[in-house]
Design a protein around this motif. Structure first.
Motif, PDB file in Angstrom:
ATOM      1  N   GLU A 121     122.798  34.320  30.488  1.00  0.00           N
ATOM      2  CA  GLU A 121     124.105  34.086  31.098  1.00  0.00           C
ATOM      3  C   GLU A 121     125.109  33.457  30.135  1.00  0.00           C
ATOM      4  N   ARG A 122     124.634  32.928  29.037  1.00  0.00           N
ATOM      5  CA  ARG A 122     125.525  32.357  28.028  1.00  0.00           C
ATOM      6  C   ARG A 122     124.848  32.494  26.677  1.00  0.00           C
ATOM      7  N   GLY A 162     124.239  38.786  29.016  1.00  0.00           N
ATOM      8  CA  GLY A 162     124.134  39.722  30.116  1.00  0.00           C
ATOM      9  C   GLY A 162     122.858  40.523  30.143  1.00  0.00           C
ATOM     10  N   ALA A 175     120.089  30.743  30.512  1.00  0.00           N
ATOM     11  CA  ALA A 175     119.445  31.912  31.099  1.00  0.00           C
ATOM     12  C   ALA A 175     118.767  31.543  32.403  1.00  0.00           C
ATOM     13  N   THR A 176     118.650  32.517  33.283  1.00  0.00           N
ATOM     14  CA  THR A 176     117.809  32.307  34.454  1.00  0.00           C
ATOM     15  C   THR A 176     116.351  32.353  34.006  1.00  0.00           C
ATOM     16  N   TRP A 216     116.612  27.702  35.978  1.00  0.00           N
ATOM     17  CA  TRP A 216     117.498  27.969  34.853  1.00  0.00           C
ATOM     18  C   TRP A 216     117.054  27.155  33.642  1.00  0.00           C
ATOM     19  N   THR A 241     117.830  36.609  33.073  1.00  0.00           N
ATOM     20  CA  THR A 241     119.084  37.152  32.556  1.00  0.00           C
ATOM     21  C   THR A 241     119.757  36.115  31.666  1.00  0.00           C
TER      22      THR A 241
END
Length: 213
Positions: A79-80, A65, A89-90, A99, A77
């Motif tokens: 994301e996992r 996050g 991540a982006t 991504w 960001t």
């Protein structure tokens, strides 16, 4: 001295299409097996201080996050995050969002495989002009940096020396061979061979600073 041919051939490259909620995307995947256990490889890829030694200085909140930013490059960001195997991540750069998905897996004899997939919705004209090498060559440089970092016992780079090497005949050969291999991966994915090779030449020109032929 860097054995350019060995470093290029040690890496696997693949080009694919992938369906996302936002539509069909193109992906480039780069992977290599390293002579280090997966926990050490994870640390090299997630510890900010170590990342700066082989890639770029990074700032931000490197956890699920959180937002990160590579100095002078992309931000995004996370994301996992599933230690020590997976990060998604982006990848936000130049007003575009793509991504990255990093997977680290144990191999035989205590080694570990690094596999990074970059997923994007590229402009069709840009893809036709440069192909997968537009991002793939850059990731080859990152994997080379990680290779040298692990081989040196975790030492950081002399950035002036790195810049000088990139501009040297050996550095340009590395970029050229990387671009050619991404062209071959594009052909393997179904691209017309003449078009893929032409795109690879334009990518080589862009990375080496030579005029397009």
């Amino acid at each position: 001295m860097i054995d350019v041919t060995n470093e290029i051939t040690a890496v696997d490259r693949a080009v694919r299409r992938r369906t996302l909620e936002a539509g069909e995307a193109r992906t480039v995947t780069i992977s290599r097996v390293f002579d280090t256990p997966v926990d050490d490889l994870w640390d090299a890829c997630t510890d900010p201080e170590r990342i700066s030694r082989w890639f770029l200085p990074v700032s931000g909140d490197l956890r699920l996050g959180g937002r990160y930013a590579f100095e002078g490059n992309a931000s995004g960001t996370i994301e996992r995050c599933e230690p020590p195997h997976a990060i998604d991540a982006t990848w936000e750069f130049g007003g575009q969002v793509s991504w990255v998905e990093l997977r680290l897996t144990p191999e035989a004899d205590g080694r570990a495989r690094f596999a990074l997939e970059h997923i994007a919705h590229p402009d069709d004209d840009m893809w036709a002009q440069y192909g997968p090498g537009a991002v793939g060559v850059g990731w080859d440089g990152g994997v080379l940096g990680l290779t040298l970092h692990l081989a040196s016992g975790g030492e950081g780079p002399d950035r002036d020396a790195v810049a000088a090497w990139q501009a040297s005949e050996e550095g340009r050969r590395f970029l050229t061979l990387s671009s050619e291999r991404w062209g071959e991966a594009s052909i393997a994915a179904g691209t017309d061979p003449d078009e893929a090779r032409a795109a690879a030449r334009r990518t080589t020109d862009a990375y080496t600073g030579q005029p397009a032929g």
